[in-house]
Enzyme design. Sequence first.
Site, mmCIF file in Angstrom:
data_model
loop_
_atom_site.group_PDB
_atom_site.id
_atom_site.type_symbol
_atom_site.label_atom_id
_atom_site.label_comp_id
_atom_site.label_asym_id
_atom_site.label_seq_id
_atom_site.Cartn_x
_atom_site.Cartn_y
_atom_site.Cartn_z
ATOM 1 N NE ARG A 232 46.487 44.887 32.511
ATOM 2 C CZ ARG A 232 45.929 44.548 31.334
ATOM 3 N NH1 ARG A 232 44.759 45.035 30.979
ATOM 4 N NH2 ARG A 232 46.530 43.710 30.537
ATOM 5 C CD GLU B 156 41.885 41.469 34.641
ATOM 6 O OE1 GLU B 156 42.657 42.028 35.411
ATOM 7 O OE2 GLU B 156 42.218 41.081 33.500
#
Lengths: 164, 758
Positions: free
Chosen positions: B319, B720
């Site tokens: 990621r 997030e």
Amino acid sequence: MANNVSLSVNGKSVSASVEANVLLVDFLRDNLGLTGTNIACDTSQCGSCTLLLDGLPVKSCSLLVVQADGCDVITIEGLASETVLHPMQQAFQDNHGLQCGFCTPGMVMAGIGMVERRRAAGSGLPSDEEIRSALEGNICRCTGYHNIVKSVAQGAKTMLQGEG
Amino acid sequence: MSNNASINGGVGSGISHDSTKKHANGTAVYVDDIRVPENALHLYAFPSPHAHAEITAMDLSEVESADGVALVLTADDITGMNDVSPTHSGDDPLLADGKVMFQGQAIFAVAADSLNQARAAAQLAKISFKPLPAILSINEALAQDSFVFTPQVMAQGDAEGELKNAKNTLSGKLNIGGQDHFYLEGQASLVIPQEDGDVLVHCSTQHPSEVQTHVAQVLGVERNAVTVEVRRMGGGFGGKETQASPWAALAAMTAQKTGRPAKMRLVRDDDMIMTGKRHPFQISYEVGFDDAGIVTALDMTLVSDCGHSLDLSRAINDRALFHADNCYYIPNMRVTGLKCRTNKVSNTAFRGFGAPQGMMAIEEVMDQVAQKLGKDPLAVRQANLYNASNNTTHYGMVVEDNVAPEIIAQLKTASNYDKRRAEIEEFNANNEFVKKGIALTPLKFGISFTTKFLNQAGALIHIYADGSVQLNHGGTEMGQGLFTKVAQIVANTLNIDLEHIKITATNTGKVPNTSPTAASSGTDMNGMAAKLAAEKLIDRLRQFAIEHYGVAEGDVKFLPNRVKVGKQTFSFKEFVNAAYMERIQLSATGFYATPKINFDPETGKGRPFLYFSYGASVSEVEVDTLTGEAEVVRVDILHDVGRSLNPTIDLGQIEGGFIQGVGWLTNEELFWNDDGALATHAPSTYKIPTMGDRPDIFNITLFDNENMEDTVYKSKAVGEPPFMLAISTYRAIWQVTKGNLDAPATPEAILKACGEPS
């Protein structure tokens, strides 16, 4: 060695025989079932376990029960009836002054403690800066404190002036 | 209150979350608040004092005979597998077996009548260790080829070749520190033994199904013997995705062996020492760019410190790679991810999941390029943004929903960026020691688990014959307001007031095989599953009306809190009861699997995300260059949540995420000593933001947008992304130090970067 202690908890007399090393927060949670006072850091840094001892906010995770002998203890459960919230509690509900809620009881108690100190000193409504300074010993990991400050400001106003 | 015009608490209403009152009066129940029977046992796990050592002898006889002790557990007592690795990599022993891999690793556990007795007893252990050489830094790991997984490369164009052709080049490094989750409620599990040796596990976890899996695996039973329930957590932030299992498993072993309820709550110091954190990263890069600041080539390496085991480090490092472009089109780009194995606690999921470190890397590059050319860093950023023709990422996904340019333009105007930047330049020219800095950074965050199979969710809805509804789904509530948002979605879909919908605890017995509440996907996936379940019920009820009342499909209308059938109007309650009397099934499941996504790690190409969330922030800081203290004086945020399901909750997430990010990049420093012991294992030394750290001016606005993908009510994920808005604060401080600044930018780091006053 067990010690006999008598204290008032949320207006009720409590007498018990406790070991000298029992913390006030454990006594409240384990013996009296008052689990609204939370344990988060175990070392009096975060304020989650804040309650009122003889009217003053204290961190109950680093206070022994024997130190509270003869004292008047108010916890989050002792502020209001089941249906009606204390103005400071109501303010947290009105302003979304929380997310996970773990710090909330401590925030509410610290907020009330601050207002009562100001009432005694006749110092009037707190500014946002004064609120932040008074509650700097209470930490929250979810919010950015914005709504907590807003909540305490509303709670203070209602407590001191009787209006929302 | 029933209302004919519209329902209460539907999608879009800015209500506070469902437990607010219970939190305010102390009646919200966390795991540690559940009343335990008198005979319950309390567990303590003994942490390794060594970072890497062989256990040569272990004598626990005095522990076993200590006051109140009922049971002592070692690796030998595990009837199933001694492993709690989330990806079944087999490198996360529940209890150390012959050797320890990090300081804080659980070696054995004690169950006693009280936690104090268990802790005291554990100190009586006699263990001999033979210390082994420990790897305690990324550099040591790189030197020894110590990795938890193979490298990953994502590339497009020819970075190497185009770096040679570039008009200008630069290279550099950046070290980024980790972060402790510091959820206020520490790890906690309570296990109640059931008949047939089954266990009921109350656990503070973001991933009940994984706790179920690990408990079953450790006990050596099938998963159907283990039920995990989570009503709420006192914060999670990723720290209760994989880190909740060991304590649940130890309590379950105790319950199984003794037949007594068993509870395990880690005290804060142990929690900080024994559980994983955000990965520290080391970034190195070489960038090529033209005189206008357009980046033509970039070769970057992102090295993460994974700690002793794999945990989720592969996906986390990936990621980081996926976000190493942030909002910028780089035609020739190669990014390599290396995952180092060190003798530290295994690092794990934390809000952003590697993306913050990837974005930090590219934002460093942007500022370095701007500085080299003497340009406004924002102008350089804007010049490099993805646009309609340059829209393919280094992993091959086409950016179709790009709103970064509009967000930046709007925020630039709303925050008076140009004027303030000029004022700051003037201020700095006239002040020798106190300097100001300002920075605007954008963000683009990919939504979906990059591990494809995790993109599934289930929900279960019952309508009772009195018209009340019970809602259950696989998502967990950690304060983010998921339960409220999903209930709002169901209220909308059934067209009834929110107050009739009872939210129930996440339970592996109700919805099975769930994914963690993570990757910001909680509402997207569980909300959609719940919507599908509610739609099934509506379809069934409509069919019932058509058949029972003999009307056409168009004559059945679900109005707010009532149903119109032909000329008759029923309350929802009356209508549901009529359906019940006619034997209509009033319970339904919903299942959602995110469409369109795929990624091939072999080629490093695919479409790992359904869509992107966007945002931007401007931070202004004031730095005392003689003390290194930095103060954030003003922040402006414009953030994209699509069509907000609940603006109050979304704004709270944005504000809280931002402040948590500022903590990561400024105050929160994890410090390990030379022996591999975490020195900052309590809030006395590890400083998360407090009330006084909030910027004086803090403006947050939701960007007017709707998700172009078919998400639940056109909303976007919010958990997030706002965390990464905090990068602007770090960049603003960097504007003062002009480089040499590792993260976190503590006063010490800032002072070092500023150098001696001349």
